[in-house]
Design a protein around this motif. Structure first.
Motif, PDB file in Angstrom:
ATOM      1  N   GLU A  78      40.788  57.370  41.530  1.00 45.06           N
ATOM      2  CA  GLU A  78      41.265  56.621  40.371  1.00 45.06           C
ATOM      3  C   GLU A  78      41.088  55.113  40.530  1.00 45.06           C
ATOM      4  O   GLU A  78      41.300  54.367  39.576  1.00 45.06           O
ATOM      5  CB  GLU A  78      42.744  56.935  40.137  1.00 45.06           C
ATOM      6  N   MET A  79      40.720  54.658  41.705  1.00 43.84           N
ATOM      7  CA  MET A  79      40.568  53.224  41.935  1.00 43.84           C
ATOM      8  C   MET A  79      39.344  52.679  41.204  1.00 43.84           C
ATOM      9  O   MET A  79      38.267  53.258  41.260  1.00 43.84           O
ATOM     10  CB  MET A  79      40.442  52.936  43.436  1.00 43.84           C
ATOM     11  N   LYS A  80      39.523  51.567  40.522  1.00 43.96           N
ATOM     12  CA  LYS A  80      38.443  50.915  39.798  1.00 43.96           C
ATOM     13  C   LYS A  80      38.524  49.399  40.016  1.00 43.96           C
ATOM     14  O   LYS A  80      39.581  48.874  40.351  1.00 43.96           O
ATOM     15  CB  LYS A  80      38.526  51.219  38.302  1.00 43.96           C
ATOM     16  N   PRO A  81      37.418  48.698  39.806  1.00 44.06           N
ATOM     17  CA  PRO A  81      37.486  47.224  39.859  1.00 44.06           C
ATOM     18  C   PRO A  81      38.438  46.714  38.775  1.00 44.06           C
ATOM     19  O   PRO A  81      38.565  47.315  37.710  1.00 44.06           O
ATOM     20  CB  PRO A  81      36.048  46.793  39.577  1.00 44.06           C
ATOM     21  N   TYR A  82      39.107  45.615  39.038  1.00 43.31           N
ATOM     22  CA  TYR A  82      39.967  45.028  38.012  1.00 43.31           C
ATOM     23  C   TYR A  82      40.034  43.520  38.178  1.00 43.31           C
ATOM     24  O   TYR A  82      39.699  42.963  39.233  1.00 43.31           O
ATOM     25  CB  TYR A  82      41.368  45.644  38.044  1.00 43.31           C
ATOM     26  N   THR A  83      40.465  42.878  37.114  1.00 43.26           N
ATOM     27  CA  THR A  83      40.683  41.435  37.123  1.00 43.26           C
ATOM     28  C   THR A  83      42.173  41.166  37.005  1.00 43.26           C
ATOM     29  O   THR A  83      42.819  41.646  36.080  1.00 43.26           O
ATOM     30  CB  THR A  83      39.939  40.765  35.955  1.00 43.26           C
ATOM     31  N   GLN A  84      42.707  40.425  37.955  1.00 43.14           N
ATOM     32  CA  GLN A  84      44.118  40.048  37.936  1.00 43.14           C
ATOM     33  C   GLN A  84      44.250  38.668  37.308  1.00 43.14           C
ATOM     34  O   GLN A  84      43.618  37.703  37.739  1.00 43.14           O
ATOM     35  CB  GLN A  84      44.677  40.005  39.357  1.00 43.14           C
ATOM     36  N   LYS A  85      45.049  38.570  36.276  1.00 42.20           N
ATOM     37  CA  LYS A  85      45.355  37.275  35.651  1.00 42.20           C
ATOM     38  C   LYS A  85      46.711  36.813  36.141  1.00 42.20           C
ATOM     39  O   LYS A  85      47.648  37.600  36.201  1.00 42.20           O
ATOM     40  CB  LYS A  85      45.354  37.395  34.134  1.00 42.20           C
ATOM     41  N   ILE A  86      46.827  35.543  36.498  1.00 48.80           N
ATOM     42  CA  ILE A  86      48.094  34.985  36.937  1.00 48.80           C
ATOM     43  C   ILE A  86      48.795  34.407  35.713  1.00 48.80           C
ATOM     44  O   ILE A  86      48.292  33.492  35.063  1.00 48.80           O
ATOM     45  CB  ILE A  86      47.883  33.911  38.022  1.00 48.80           C
TER      46      ILE A  86
END
Length: 399
Positions: A78-86
Motif C-alpha cells: 500500500e506504500m506510495k510516493p507522497y508529498t507532505q505539505k507543512i
C-alpha cells in the motif's frame, strides 16, 4: 466526504517563505501514522471549527491528510510516493517508498578506494520505509531553526492547532552567529548544512509534532540500503566514469572558480528515485561511528536493524560524500565520522549543541518507517534527539 473545495492560505510573499558505546539489534513493531495523500491548507479563520469536527470524526488525520483512518498504509504493497505539505506555509517535500529486503552491507576488499571500516561485508535485513526524495532544504529546516513556522502564523493571525502547540513546545536552537550557508545561498532549494546531528534529530522531532507523522534520521544500514537501491557496484549507477551525471563533487562543483553546494535534485536520481545520495552534501544518520562495528556481526547470518548507539558527541556517522570531497568518498559504502574540528570556528564556550561551523559539507535527509516504534523503543534506541554528554543545549525562547 468531499474536500475538493479547500482553499490555500496566502503565504504572505517571499518575506516569510525561507525560512560508553553499545550495540542493539532489533526490529520495529507498531503501526503507520498518517496517510499518503496531501491537500492544500484551507483558510483557517473561516473553517477551523469545521475541520476540528472532521478530526474528531477521524476523517481528517492529525497529519493534515484527508484520509479515513482505515485508508492509511498498513502494508508495504500500500506504500506510495507522497508529498507532505507543512501547514500554514508553502513548503512541501516528497517522500519515496523504499521496499523492505536484504542486502550485503559494506564493500568488498577489491573495491577501489575502499577503507578498512567498510568491512567485513555482512547481510542486513531492512524493513520498508519512506525516504526523502531530496536532502532537507533551508526552506524546510528554517521553519524550525529560525522559528519561521510560528512567525508565519503570527503574521497571518492564525490560531495554533493542537499540532502547532506540540511543535511549538519542541526546543529550538539559539540564533546562529553568522549566515550558516557562508554565502553559498539558501533560496531556491539548497540543502541545509552546518547543523549537528543533534540539531538534525531535533528537527525531525519538530516535524513529527508539526505533521503528526513520525519522521527520523535513517540508520546507517537504512541509508546504504536506499543508496544502493539493489545494486552491488561502488556507486548506484555503476562505476566512477558516470559520476558527473549523478553527483556534485570536488571535481565539478565549482561556480565561477569557487567550489560550493548546489540546489537539490539537479543530477540524475538513483534507481529508486532518490536524488543526491552521492555527493552534494554528506548526510547525518543515526549511528555512532565505530570503525570496527561491522566486525561484530556474523557473515553467515542476517542481521536485523543494526544500530550503533552512543552517548558521547563524537564521532557520529555521515554518509554520501559531498561537493568538497573527491568522487571515491561518494561511494555507497563510504563512512565518515564527525570530529571536534567540525566546530573549530565556533566562538561559543562551550561549543554549540546546534551548529557545525566548519562542516559546510554536511546536511541530512529524513525517513518515515512503515512500522512506527513505540515511545519506549524510541527512547531505548536513541532514535529521537538526546543531548550528548558534555554538551549544553542553549535554546531560543519563544517571543
Amino acid at each position: 466526504i468531499a474536500m475538493n473545495a479547500m482553499m490555500r492560505v496566502s503565504c504572505c510573499g517571499n518575506l516569510f517563505r525561507r525560512f560508553s558505546f553499545r550495540e542493539r539489534v532489533t526490529m520495529f513493531p507498531g503501526n503507520p501514522v498518517g496517510g499518503a495523500v496531501t491537500f492544500p491548507v484551507m483558510r483557517l479563520r473561516m473553517r477551523q471549527r469545521f475541520f476540528q469536527g472532521l478530526m474528531s470524526l477521524g476523517v481528517l488525520s492529525l497529519a493534515g491528510f484527508v484520509l479515513a483512518a482505515d485508508e492509511a498504509p498498513k502494508t508495504e504493497k500500500e506504500m506510495k510516493p507522497y508529498t507532505q505539505k507543512i501547514d500554514h506555509t508553502e513548503v512541501t517535500f516528497d517522500m519515496v517508498p523504499i521496499p523492505g529486503g536484504e542486502f550485503l552491507m559494506g564493500s568488498p576488499k577489491t573495491e577501489a578506494g575502499r577503507a578498512d571500516d567498510e568491512g567485513p561485508q555482512h547481510k542486513v535485513k531492512i524493513e520498508p520505509f519512506w525516504m526523502g526524495k531530496h536532502e532537507v532544504t533551508w526552506e524546510e529546516f528554517e521553519l524550525w531553526s529560525l522559528l519561521m513556522d510560528a512567525k508565519l502564523r503570527k503574521f497571518q493571525s492564525i490560531a495554533p492547532t493542537p499540532l502547532d502547540k506540540r511543535a511549538d513546545a519542541v526546543t529550538k536552537p539559539t540564533p546562529p552567529y553568522t549566515d550558516m550557508s557562508f554565502g553559498m545561498g539558501k533560496d531556491g532549494g539548497y540543502p541545509a548544512i552546518c547543523m549537528t546531528q543533534h540539531a538534525a534529530k531535533k528537527y525531525c522531532e519538530w516535524l513529527t509534532a508539526k505533521t503528526g507523522v513520525y519522521y527520523r534520521l535513517p540508520t546507517e544500514a537504512e541509508w546504504e540500503y536506499a543508496c544502493r537501491a539493489g545494486t552491488t557496484t561502488p556507486y548506484s549507477f555503476g562505476d566512477v566514469s558516470k559520476i558527473d551525471d549523478y553527483a556534485w563533487h570536488a571535481g565539478n562543483s565549482a561556480v565561477d572558480g569557487e567550489k560550493k553546494y548546489h540546489p537539490v535534485g539537479k543530477k540524475k536520481p538513483n534507481p529508486w528515485g532518490l536524488f543526491d545520495m552521492h555527493g552534494n552534501v554528506a548526510e547525518w544518520v543515526q549511528d555512532k561511528y565505530e570503525p570496527e562495528f561491522y566486525a561484530k556481526f556474523p557473515t553467515d547470518k542476517t542481521t536485523l536493524f543494526p544500530l550503533c548507539l552512543a552517548d558521547e558527541e563524537y564521532p557520529r556517522v555521515a554518509r554520501g560524500g559531498s561537493w568538497m570531497f573527491e568522487p571515491d568518498k561518494a561511494r555507497s559504502a563510504t563512512r565518515l565520522g564527525s570530529d571536534p574540528e567540525w566546530k573549530e570556528q565556533d566562538p561559543q564556550l562551550p561549543k554549540s549543541a546546534w551548529y557545525m561551523t566548519d562542516a559546510l559539507f554536511v546536511g541530512f535527509r529524513i525517513v518515515r518507517p512503515l512500522r512506527v516504534p513505540s515511545e519506549e523503543e524510541r527512547k531505548n534506541l536513541r532514535l529521537d534527539a538526546v543531548v550528548p554528554k558534555g554538551v549544553k543545549e542553549r535554546v531560543t525562547l519563544e517571543e
